[in-house]
Design a protein around this motif. Sequence first.
Motif, PDB file in Angstrom:
ATOM      1  N   LYS A  68      -2.278  -4.678   1.124  1.00  0.00           N
ATOM      2  CA  LYS A  68      -2.922  -4.333  -0.147  1.00  0.00           C
ATOM      3  C   LYS A  68      -3.654  -5.569  -0.673  1.00  0.00           C
ATOM      4  O   LYS A  68      -3.067  -6.644  -0.799  1.00  0.00           O
ATOM      5  N   THR A  94       3.554  -4.629   2.716  1.00  0.00           N
ATOM      6  CA  THR A  94       4.617  -3.733   2.253  1.00  0.00           C
ATOM      7  C   THR A  94       5.946  -4.489   2.296  1.00  0.00           C
ATOM      8  O   THR A  94       6.098  -5.485   3.005  1.00  0.00           O
ATOM      9  N   GLN A 134       1.804  -2.273   8.339  1.00  0.00           N
ATOM     10  CA  GLN A 134       0.868  -1.422   7.609  1.00  0.00           C
ATOM     11  C   GLN A 134      -0.266  -2.273   7.042  1.00  0.00           C
ATOM     12  O   GLN A 134      -0.205  -3.501   7.035  1.00  0.00           O
ATOM     13  N   THR A 135      -1.265  -1.597   6.545  1.00  0.00           N
ATOM     14  CA  THR A 135      -2.402  -2.268   5.923  1.00  0.00           C
ATOM     15  C   THR A 135      -1.915  -3.116   4.755  1.00  0.00           C
ATOM     16  O   THR A 135      -0.997  -2.726   4.031  1.00  0.00           O
ATOM     17  N   VAL A 184       0.808  -1.221   0.000  1.00  0.00           N
ATOM     18  CA  VAL A 184       0.000   0.000   0.000  1.00  0.00           C
ATOM     19  C   VAL A 184       0.839   1.269   0.000  1.00  0.00           C
ATOM     20  O   VAL A 184       0.388   2.315  -0.444  1.00  0.00           O
ATOM     21  N   ASP A 185       2.085   1.190   0.490  1.00  0.00           N
ATOM     22  CA  ASP A 185       2.947   2.375   0.503  1.00  0.00           C
ATOM     23  C   ASP A 185       3.619   2.636  -0.848  1.00  0.00           C
ATOM     24  O   ASP A 185       4.301   3.632  -1.020  1.00  0.00           O
ATOM     25  N   LYS A 186       3.425   1.723  -1.798  1.00  0.00           N
ATOM     26  CA  LYS A 186       3.949   1.826  -3.165  1.00  0.00           C
ATOM     27  C   LYS A 186       5.484   1.866  -3.228  1.00  0.00           C
ATOM     28  O   LYS A 186       6.053   2.270  -4.222  1.00  0.00           O
TER      29      LYS A 186
END
Length: 173
Positions: free
Chosen positions: A119, A137, A116-117, A85-87
């Motif tokens: 994706k 991530t 983190q969440t 999600v942080d790309k």
Amino acid sequence: MEKDRKQLKNQMNPAGQEECFLSYDLFAVATPVWHQSSGKVNPEWLSICKEERNQMTNLRKQVISFSNLQKAYKQVRSNGASAGVDKMSVKDFGAWFAEHYQDLQMELQQEICKPQTVKGIQIPKPTGGFRQLGIPTVKDRVVQQAISQVLQPIFDPRFSSNSYGFRPKRSAH
């Protein structure tokens, strides 16, 4: 098999000594309790505890060591991982890690590093429909890999030899 178990039980249980059974395999293994019938501490039990204590000492330091984190990053990179999600790509994480590995170590040491969440993406199935896939991530995957590298050698030998799921060099097939 039963004969081997009885033989082990007799070796582990000298006259008058209580025992408990631990199941590290498919079959229970006789392990002496902490005291003998005389009330004295069982020396064999102490040696088992000392061995386990030595394995468990400083696990966090082992996980957050630079060499372990670097090895974990190399493993995640070799898997050809996608961004979460942080790309942040694996390549971008490598540059970030080179500059900020001490920040990551500090977050892990102080237990303020939170995952983190994940994706979520859907992959089409060959038979129709979709399969949900979660992509963490790269940072979270590196931390997970670092933990796995420390814990796997400790706990894997205790698993049943007939257990194949999610183990190194084994598969469910």
